[in-house]
Write a protein that holds these residues in place. Structure first.
Motif, PDB file in Angstrom:
ATOM      1  N   ILE A 116       0.857  -1.198   0.000  1.00  0.00           N
ATOM      2  CA  ILE A 116       0.000   0.000   0.000  1.00  0.00           C
ATOM      3  C   ILE A 116       0.884   1.236   0.000  1.00  0.00           C
ATOM      4  CG2 ILE A 116      -1.742   1.299   1.286  1.00  0.00           C
ATOM      5  CD1 ILE A 116      -2.657  -1.428   2.472  1.00  0.00           C
ATOM      6  N   GLU A 120      -2.067   6.534  -0.836  1.00  0.00           N
ATOM      7  CA  GLU A 120      -3.345   5.825  -0.767  1.00  0.00           C
ATOM      8  C   GLU A 120      -3.827   5.753   0.682  1.00  0.00           C
ATOM      9  OE1 GLU A 120      -3.321   2.436  -4.193  1.00  0.00           O
ATOM     10  OE2 GLU A 120      -1.918   2.162  -2.528  1.00  0.00           O
ATOM     11  N   ALA A 121      -2.930   5.371   1.564  1.00  0.00           N
ATOM     12  CA  ALA A 121      -3.287   5.236   2.974  1.00  0.00           C
ATOM     13  C   ALA A 121      -3.720   6.571   3.568  1.00  0.00           C
ATOM     14  CB  ALA A 121      -2.114   4.666   3.765  1.00  0.00           C
ATOM     15  N   LYS A 184      -2.287   2.400   6.997  1.00  0.00           N
ATOM     16  CA  LYS A 184      -2.342   1.389   5.936  1.00  0.00           C
ATOM     17  C   LYS A 184      -3.344   0.285   6.273  1.00  0.00           C
ATOM     18  CE  LYS A 184       2.189   2.073   3.858  1.00  0.00           C
ATOM     19  NZ  LYS A 184       3.358   1.390   3.305  1.00  0.00           N
ATOM     20  N   TYR A 187      -6.762   1.677   5.652  1.00  0.00           N
ATOM     21  CA  TYR A 187      -6.988   1.731   4.205  1.00  0.00           C
ATOM     22  C   TYR A 187      -7.368   0.342   3.676  1.00  0.00           C
ATOM     23  CZ  TYR A 187      -6.035   2.021  -0.782  1.00  0.00           C
ATOM     24  OH  TYR A 187      -6.136   1.942  -2.145  1.00  0.00           O
ATOM     25  N   HIS A 188      -6.609  -0.664   4.067  1.00  0.00           N
ATOM     26  CA  HIS A 188      -6.870  -2.028   3.611  1.00  0.00           C
ATOM     27  C   HIS A 188      -8.262  -2.491   4.058  1.00  0.00           C
ATOM     28  CE1 HIS A 188      -6.151  -6.153   2.449  1.00  0.00           C
ATOM     29  NE2 HIS A 188      -6.449  -6.539   3.684  1.00  0.00           N
ATOM     30  N   LYS A 191     -10.970  -0.608   1.962  1.00  0.00           N
ATOM     31  CA  LYS A 191     -11.011  -1.115   0.579  1.00  0.00           C
ATOM     32  C   LYS A 191     -11.654  -2.496   0.517  1.00  0.00           C
ATOM     33  CE  LYS A 191      -9.551   2.029  -2.092  1.00  0.00           C
ATOM     34  NZ  LYS A 191     -10.521   2.665  -2.965  1.00  0.00           N
TER      35      LYS A 191
END
Length: 197
Positions: A116, A120-121, A184, A187-188, A191
């Protein structure tokens, strides 16, 4: 604005020290109750960040004030504010509680986190999309307690990493690295939820 806040905190510290001196001289619990009243709500919010069962959090908050009372002679206002000292005690008691009452939290493997990109994070935290905000809150609640506390203290309560480091007895640089990793993870999680996993 910042100067006014610093002045207000200095005045609070002086007021707290006067009360502590009275308690230590006379041992009157009524004097200590003034400190309890000043910090009860904030301390409960701190504890509830780590211990999500309300009854357990309420009991722990009471235990923390009792423990602080028994250790009051050890408090040193030159090292930290009274509230920071209270949070140090709270953090340790919460960790002890969590050792005996483990929960289930979401985890992400290291390989996934490394894939990642930082942009994005970071983008997931900077959103005004209602669905994304809902998922962000959900992800934070699913973090392990120590990570959830770090996010809450740093991002929502605007606590500097140096203060959080003092409370958690951790290096500020280590906390910065953990925050990077937590972003991160969040974010994961978001998503995966957006794609129905």
């Amino acid at each position: 604005m910042v100067l006014a806040y610093i002045l207000m905190m200095k005045q609070q510290d002086e007021k707290d020290q006067q009360i502590i001196d009275q308690v230590l001289r006379g041992g009157r619990q009524a004097d200590y109750a003034l400190l309890v009243d000043s910090y009860r709500a904030r301390l409960f919010a701190f504890v509830a960040t780590m211990v999500t069962c309300r009854e357990d959090a309420e009991e722990l908050a009471q235990d923390i004030f009792v423990k602080a009372y028994t250790l009051l002679a050890q408090y040193d206002s030159r090292r930290s504010s009274f509230y920071t000292w209270l949070r140090c005690i709270a953090y340790r008691l919460c960790l002890d509680h969590l050792r005996h009452h483990p929960g289930v939290w979401f985890e992400t493997d290291e390989q996934t986190l490394q894939a990642i990109h930082d942009d994005e994070a970071n983008s997931v935290l900077d959103t005004d999309d209602d669905q994304r905000i809902h998922l962000l809150i959900e992800a934070i609640h699913r973090l392990p307690p120590t990570e959830r506390l770090l996010v809450q203290q740093h991002y929502f309560e605007q606590q500097p990493l140096t203060v959080i480091a003092e409370v958690t007895d951790t290096d500020a640089g280590t906390l910065a690295t953990r925050l990077h990793r937590i972003r991160k993870k969040i974010y994961h999680y978001i998503k995966a939820r957006e794609h129905g996993r």
